[in-house]
Design an enzyme around this catalytic site. Structure first.
Site, short mmCIF file in Angstrom:
data_model
loop_
_atom_site.label_atom_id
_atom_site.label_comp_id
_atom_site.label_asym_id
_atom_site.label_seq_id
_atom_site.Cartn_x
_atom_site.Cartn_y
_atom_site.Cartn_z
N LYS A 1 0.84 -1.20 0.00
CA LYS A 1 0.00 0.00 0.00
C LYS A 1 0.88 1.25 0.00
CE LYS A 1 -1.95 2.73 2.98
NZ LYS A 1 -1.83 3.98 2.23
N GLU B 1 10.01 1.00 10.37
CA GLU B 1 11.02 2.05 10.14
C GLU B 1 10.29 3.36 10.36
OE1 GLU B 1 14.14 1.54 9.41
OE2 GLU B 1 14.11 -0.57 8.83
P1 NAD Z 1 2.42 8.09 8.03
O1 NAD Z 1 2.75 7.28 9.22
O2 NAD Z 1 1.36 9.12 8.17
O3 NAD Z 1 1.95 7.17 6.81
C1 NAD Z 1 2.75 6.10 6.36
C2 NAD Z 1 1.85 5.06 5.74
O4 NAD Z 1 0.98 4.56 6.75
C3 NAD Z 1 0.96 5.59 4.61
O5 NAD Z 1 0.86 4.61 3.61
C4 NAD Z 1 -0.37 5.79 5.30
O6 NAD Z 1 -1.48 5.70 4.44
C5 NAD Z 1 -0.38 4.66 6.32
N1 NAD Z 1 -1.24 4.92 7.47
C6 NAD Z 1 -1.56 6.13 8.01
N2 NAD Z 1 -2.41 5.97 9.03
C7 NAD Z 1 -2.63 4.65 9.15
C8 NAD Z 1 -3.42 3.85 10.03
N3 NAD Z 1 -4.17 4.41 10.98
N4 NAD Z 1 -3.40 2.51 9.88
C9 NAD Z 1 -2.65 1.95 8.90
N5 NAD Z 1 -1.91 2.63 8.04
C10 NAD Z 1 -1.88 3.96 8.17
O7 NAD Z 1 3.80 8.68 7.55
P2 NAD Z 1 4.05 9.68 6.35
O8 NAD Z 1 3.53 11.01 6.78
O9 NAD Z 1 3.58 9.08 5.09
O10 NAD Z 1 5.64 9.69 6.28
C11 NAD Z 1 6.42 10.45 7.12
C12 NAD Z 1 6.98 9.61 8.24
O11 NAD Z 1 7.68 8.48 7.71
C13 NAD Z 1 8.01 10.36 9.05
O12 NAD Z 1 7.78 10.13 10.41
C14 NAD Z 1 9.33 9.75 8.62
O13 NAD Z 1 10.36 9.84 9.55
C15 NAD Z 1 8.93 8.34 8.38
N6 NAD Z 1 9.92 7.66 7.51
C16 NAD Z 1 10.77 6.76 8.08
C17 NAD Z 1 11.75 6.13 7.32
C18 NAD Z 1 12.68 5.14 7.94
O14 NAD Z 1 13.27 4.36 7.19
N7 NAD Z 1 12.85 5.10 9.25
C19 NAD Z 1 11.84 6.41 5.95
C20 NAD Z 1 10.97 7.33 5.39
C21 NAD Z 1 10.00 7.94 6.20
#
Ligand code: NAD
Length: 498
Positions: free
Chosen positions: A191, A267
């Site tokens: 997804k 991650e």
């Molecule tokens: P997010 O957590 O909002 O979303 C990530 C994914 O999770 C998306 O596909 C989203 O649709 C899904 N998601 C959101 N709410 C959900 C729920 N309630 N249940 C299931 N799935 C859900 O993150 P974002 O805003 O897309 O990305 C930014 C974040 O990602 C930052 O915190 C960043 O540090 C992190 N990130 C971490 C790494 C790493 O390797 N550690 C790499 C890239 C980004």
């Protein structure tokens, strides 16, 4: 030769047709509900296309298809040499379609086109190539039993694995997961983030063209609370690999606990310290990388060095050098190949980042560069490189992940204080330090609670090194052969020989 100029990319954009459906069991299909959502470009606010909004029923169909093909063994039991060929072909197809994929990424989330091509698409192809090349060179183990038996320790694919990924490096974060997942023989339900679904949807048909059997890779665009949650809670998903925020990472632990105890690897976020000592080997190089690390990809990078810890006596001199990098990195049209900094991913993220800038000022930190939204007449979402001085580590802008081009500058007196500030965070993804003193560097590296410590650089060693977090930055590692541990399980087979 490919597109070279702004005009080339604009023409290519105007001629593009977008894949916008789910990909289940080898075919593009609408969401079962027929629902769609608008895919808006943060470059200029234009609506690119309407994308299928998947939900529980689509997840059920995708998991069903993934399970069926897994049980049939046409991929899961295929020889590693054959899996290698398919993954290498996929890497080739990604490079062959790099212009189109890079353009989709840039239009979808606003990163500069040059970087989308050279960093993202090259990295995506490299992931498939690397795990493809690795998978037929890995041996299993024989246990040191006594001579009455033979103990085989083998690794098997887990089964149906879910990948839920963010929008900052949409296809690259997906590739870091699905390349080792597929190499190991799993079936995958991916997804992409709702902000950036287009490249993942397009990848699905390239995988079929490369020879991946139908049903092995399914792509479900949709929202987190619906499609993401349904994957996390599914009783027939064996593992979930998530990249995104710490807050949502915790939901996946809960979903697993509420459902079938699926393996969860995470991650998550970061607030990475970048410690610069007065004896750094080259302050210009340190400043250049300190700036690039926070302004690259508009600061929307999990390992962004968002806390700059500078030794007191060089702070003013060093900050001037970092400011020069920020001044150089002004946001511009992402489709212009000379642009170094593009837009934020969307309006929500712009508002979130501006909210943090306001909070920093209220708490008494000083804006030393930038701080404003710019290029508003483009219709897009742009924020200037922003540097805060006089930050204290208990301020919101030093503790919370901003995920924007905002740097917090703090000072320290000695190594002990630097380590104390660096570790005073709920996160532990990456830490960097700059010094000429190798002994000091090693001693500090041991004390830093971070999955990656970079000495005299901010970039790390790439995909050949394990990548992941301590503390609330995550569980498990992407990258390197260690990533395969997340997508396989050990089987002990003991043969009694008498
Ligand atoms: P997010 O957590 O909002 O979303 C990530 C994914 O999770 C998306 O596909 C989203 O649709 C899904 N998601 C959101 N709410 C959900 C729920 N309630 N249940 C299931 N799935 C859900 O993150 P974002 O805003 O897309 O990305 C930014 C974040 O990602 C930052 O915190 C960043 O540090 C992190 N990130 C971490 C790494 C790493 O390797 N550690 C790499 C890239 C980004």
């Amino acid at each position: 030769m490919g597109a070279q100029t702004l005009e080339d990319w604009e023409k290519m954009r105007d001629d593009l047709t977008f894949r916008n459906q789910a990909f289940i069991d080898g075919k593009y299909t609408d969401a079962a509900s027929g629902e769609t959502f608008e895919c808006v470009s943060p470059i200029d606010g234009r609506v690119l296309t309407q994308v299928a909004a998947c939900d529980v029923e689509d997840v059920n169909r995708a998991v069903g298809a993934a399970r069926k093909v897994f049980d049939a063994g046409s991929w899961s039991e295929e020889s590693p040499a054959v899996r290698k060929k398919v993954l290498l072909k996929l890497a080739q197809l990604i490079l062959g379609n790099a212009d189109e994929l890079a353009l989709l990424e840039t239009l979808d989330m606003g990163k500069p086109i040059s970087l989308a091509k050279t960093v993202d698409m090259t990295g995506v192809a490299n992931s498939f190539q690397w795990y493809g090349e690795a998978i037929d060179k890995i041996y299993d183990e024989i246990a040191p039993t006594d001579k009455s038996g033979l103990g085989l320790i083998t690794r098997e694919p887990l089964g149906v694995v879910g990948a839920v990924v963010p929008w900052n490096f949409p296809l690259l974060m997906a590739a870091w997961k699905i390349a080792p997942m597929l190499a190991a023989g799993n079936s995958v339900v991916l997804k992409p983030a709702e902000q950036s679904p287009l490249t993942a949807i397009r990848l699905a048909e390239l995988a079929i063209e490369a020879g991946l059997p139908e049903g092995v890779l399914n792509v479900l665009p949709g929202f987190g609370e619906t499609a993401g949650q349904a994957i996390g809670r599914h009783m027939d998903v064996d593992a979930i690999s998530f990249t995104g925020s710490t807050e949502v990472g915790k939901y996946f632990l809960k979903y697993a606990g509420d459902s079938n105890m699926k393996v969860v690897s995470l991650e998550c976020g970061g607030k990475s310290p970048n410690i610069v000592f007065g004896d750094a080997p080259n302050l210009d190089a340190a400043a250049q990388q300190a700036g690039m690390s926070i302004f690259f990809n508009s600061g929307q990078v999990c390992v962004a060095s968002s806390r700059l810890l500078v030794q007191e006596d060089i702070k003013d001199e060093f900050l001037e050098k970092v400011k020069a990098v920020g001044q150089f990195m002004q946001p511009n049209n992402p489709l212009d190949p000379s642009t170094m900094m593009g837009s934020m991913v969307d309006k929500t993220q712009t508002e979130r980042v501006l909210g943090y800038i306001e909070a920093g000022e209220k708490e008494g930190a000083k804006v030393s560069l930038g701080g404003k939204q710019v290029r508003q007449n483009s219709g897009g979402e742009y924020i200037e490189p922003t540097i805060f001085d006089n930050v204290k580590n208990d301020m919101k802008i030093a503790q919370e992940e901003i995920f924007g081009p905002v740097l917090s500058t703090l000072t320290f007196k000695d190594p002990e204080e630097a380590v104390k500030i660096a570790n005073d965070s709920i996160y532990g993804l990456q830490a960097c330090l700059w010094t000429n003193d190798l002994t000091k560097a090693h001693k500090i590296a041991r004390k830093l609670r971070a999955g990656t410590v970079n000495i005299n650089n901010t970039n790390g060693g790439g995909n050949v090194m394990p990548f992941g977090g301590y503390k609330q930055s995550g569980i498990g590692r992407d990258g390197s052969l260690h990533a395969l541990e997340k997508y396989t399980q050990l089987k002990s087979t003991y043969i009694h020989l008498g």
